[in-house]
Each structure stands twice: as C-alpha cells, then as structure tokens.
Design an enzyme around this catalytic site. Structure first.
Site, mmCIF file in Angstrom:
data_model
loop_
_atom_site.group_PDB
_atom_site.id
_atom_site.type_symbol
_atom_site.label_atom_id
_atom_site.label_comp_id
_atom_site.label_asym_id
_atom_site.label_seq_id
_atom_site.Cartn_x
_atom_site.Cartn_y
_atom_site.Cartn_z
ATOM 1 N N HIS A 61 28.357 -89.580 -56.687
ATOM 2 C CA HIS A 61 29.036 -88.346 -56.332
ATOM 3 C C HIS A 61 28.234 -87.172 -56.886
ATOM 4 O O HIS A 61 27.623 -87.255 -57.960
ATOM 5 C CB HIS A 61 30.460 -88.340 -56.883
ATOM 6 C CG HIS A 61 31.425 -89.109 -56.023
ATOM 7 N ND1 HIS A 61 32.625 -89.588 -56.498
ATOM 8 C CD2 HIS A 61 31.371 -89.471 -54.708
ATOM 9 C CE1 HIS A 61 33.263 -90.217 -55.519
ATOM 10 N NE2 HIS A 61 32.522 -90.158 -54.425
ATOM 11 N N ASP A 84 28.728 -84.395 -58.386
ATOM 12 C CA ASP A 84 28.931 -83.803 -59.706
ATOM 13 C C ASP A 84 28.361 -84.646 -60.836
ATOM 14 O O ASP A 84 28.424 -84.249 -61.998
ATOM 15 C CB ASP A 84 30.428 -83.529 -59.943
ATOM 16 C CG ASP A 84 31.289 -84.771 -59.832
ATOM 17 O OD1 ASP A 84 31.113 -85.547 -58.880
ATOM 18 O OD2 ASP A 84 32.172 -84.971 -60.693
ATOM 19 N N HIS A 130 36.270 -97.016 -58.790
ATOM 20 C CA HIS A 130 36.268 -95.661 -58.265
ATOM 21 C C HIS A 130 36.171 -95.743 -56.744
ATOM 22 O O HIS A 130 36.186 -96.846 -56.173
ATOM 23 C CB HIS A 130 35.098 -94.882 -58.874
ATOM 24 C CG HIS A 130 35.198 -93.398 -58.710
ATOM 25 N ND1 HIS A 130 36.378 -92.706 -58.854
ATOM 26 C CD2 HIS A 130 34.261 -92.456 -58.411
ATOM 27 C CE1 HIS A 130 36.165 -91.420 -58.658
ATOM 28 N NE2 HIS A 130 34.893 -91.243 -58.374
ATOM 29 N N ASP A 175 33.777 -92.192 -63.900
ATOM 30 C CA ASP A 175 35.002 -91.951 -63.136
ATOM 31 C C ASP A 175 35.610 -93.291 -62.752
ATOM 32 O O ASP A 175 34.959 -94.103 -62.078
ATOM 33 C CB ASP A 175 34.692 -91.163 -61.866
ATOM 34 C CG ASP A 175 34.188 -89.758 -62.142
ATOM 35 O OD1 ASP A 175 33.990 -89.416 -63.325
ATOM 36 O OD2 ASP A 175 33.991 -89.008 -61.175
#
Length: 307
Positions: free
Chosen positions: A63, A65, A138, A208
């Site tokens: 991802h 970020d 995730h 995450d």
C-alpha cells in the site's frame, strides 16, 4: 544500544502531525527500517538519525503509505555518495516493485540494491540479530516482522575463575569470549565460569493487520510490540472491514503474549485532535501501553535491567 525511532505513525492518510508509516531501529551503529512511507527521508533529517548506516528496509506490504518514501530516500543516499549495497526485503512483488522504479529512472544509483522476497516464517540472519517474517491479515499480501537479537553470553563468575587459579587479566577475556585456557597444567573451560546464555531483546512490528496468531506467538515474552491500533471500539465494524485492529484488540493480544511494552501506531486521521479514545480503550486491558508520536524514541533495555 537498541533504539526505536518512529518516523511515521499515521494511518492510511498523513495528517499535519503524523507522517505515513516508517519505523527505524538502531542497533549499535546499524540502522534497520521497517516500511518507508512518503516523507521518511525528511523525518530522518528531523530526527538526526543519519542515512548512510541504513543496511536494510523491510516492507510489510505495498500500500502506498508504506512504500512511497523509498524512491526519494534511495536518491538522497546516492547523492550523498553511498556505495554500500542496500537490502530491501518484502512480500511477493518486492522484486517487481524495485524493477519498476529502475524502469522509471529512480534507481540509477551509485550503489546496488539487493531485493529478497520473503514468505511467512522466513528468517533473515544478520550480524548479531535476525528478522523473522510473520503471517499477517490485511487486504493485500502482507507480513509483519520480529527483530530478535542473538543470545548474549552468561555472566562471568570472577570468583570461581580465581578459585581455578586464573589470574585477572587477558585470560579472563579469553574465557568470556568462549575460549578454553590452560592454567598450571589444567584446562579451564568457559562453561565452568560462565552462567547460562541470556536472551537478547525482541521487537515485534505487526504492520497493518487484524489480530493474528503469528504476531501473538512472536510477541510472547518480547520487549516491545508495535501494533496496528488504528481505531477505537466504536469503529470495530470498520476495523474488520478495512482489515485493521482496534486499540483494544491490540491490547488483548499484548496481554495474551506477555509482552513488556505495547506501542500503538498507524493512528487513523479521525484522532488528529484527540487520541484519548484509543489510549483509554487499550489501558483498560493492558497497562504498559503508549501511542506512538512522530519522532518519538524508545530505548529498549535488557530484561534483566527492567525493574
């Protein structure tokens, strides 16, 4: 020295006070990074961590970020004259990710990049420590990590060594380094004067994830657990849908594992003004918990120094 610097602690979106995810561990003179969200190189400058001793980047998932800070960090290190290779570890697609950066011209650097794809359970052996990849849950392929120091030698029994006729000085050092010595025709073995090996320190980073068994098991007896604590209890349904964890869920996992300290990170932008809902939820379950702030530093002591 074992120090954690939180370079980025935001959830999916940056805020005026939180950068996207990035955590830096300093072991002695070596830097090891976990995730590298956008702006990470500036955070390193603000924290005065330096960059040139960065040996490895461990990516949890792709991802944006968690990875968009990599191109700028690579170019900055190249401009600064880096020549030592950099290792980048991650789940499936790590090779492709770096290949794409190279195709776009971002990786025409003065140093080599070595990419290593990891599966859950893989262990990367380093100098004085290892990093184990953990299966996490995730919305995309993701892994967490356990940073585990090697065991330390046991305590040296000076009195016992003297009783064997070993004079203080260089022979003490040889025994402490694991070498047998000869004294007055007698062999003195290190195990005769050294205590049992002592554990090193362990830092677990979940990335995450929903609460999961691999992170729980890796955290048993660990010194620090850095866990996704994106949301409070009122956002439980959204935590399930978005495949993140609530602060309470992270605290429950910390309690079950017996970890010494829990640090919540990946803080949703909902809590820009007030993180107390997260902290209050977690503290009802696990006492030794804090919420990470950008540029916060934690020195990790040995367990035998913890009161």
């Amino acid at each position: 020295m074992l120090k954690i610097t939180f370079l980025g602690t935001a959830g999916s979106l940056p805020t005026p006070y939180r950068n996207p995810s990035s955590i830096l561990i300093k072991k002695d003179s070596e830097l090891v990074m976990f995730d590298c969200g956008e702006g990470t190189q500036q955070q390193m400058m603000r924290a005065r961590t330096g960059m040139m001793s960065l040996s490895s980047i461990f990516i949890t998932h792709f991802h944006a970020d968690h990875v968009l800070g990599i191109p700028g960090l690579l170019q900055t290190m190249s401009f600064q004259g880096r020549t030592e290779p950099l290792y980048i570890y991650g789940p499936e697609w790590v090779d492709e990710f770096i290949r794409i950066l190279a195709t776009l011209g971002y990786c025409r650097l003065g140093f080599d990049i070595e990419t290593v794809q990891l599966e859950p359970g893989d262990i990367v052996e380093k100098n004085g420590y290892s990093v184990k990849s953990l299966k996490t849950e995730h919305g995309v392929d993701s892994i967490g990590y356990a940073f585990v120091e090697n065991k330390r030698p046991g305590k040296f029994n000076r009195q016992k060594a003297v009783s064997f006729g070993v004079p203080p000085g260089p022979l003490f050092s040889r025994l402490q380094q694991g070498n047998p010595i000869e004294v007055d025709g007698r062999t003195v073995l290190p195990e005769e004067v050294m205590g049992d090996p002592r554990p090193g320190r362990t830092i677990v980073y979940s990335g995450d994830t929903r609460p999961c068994d691999d992170v729980l098991n890796a955290s048993k007896g660990a010194d620090v657990l850095i866990h996704d604590g994106s949301l409070d209890n009122k956002q439980y349904d959204w935590a399930i849908e978005s495949m993140h964890s609530t602060a309470s869920e992270a605290a429950n996992l910390a309690k079950k594992s017996g970890v010494i300290k829990l640090v919540l990170t990946h803080i949703s932008s909902r809590y820009t003004e007030d993180v107390s809902p997260l902290l209050n939820n977690a503290q009802k379950i696990f006492n030794n918990v804090i919420i990470a702030d950008d540029l916060m530093e934690i020195n990790v002591p040995y367990k035998n120094k913890v009161k």
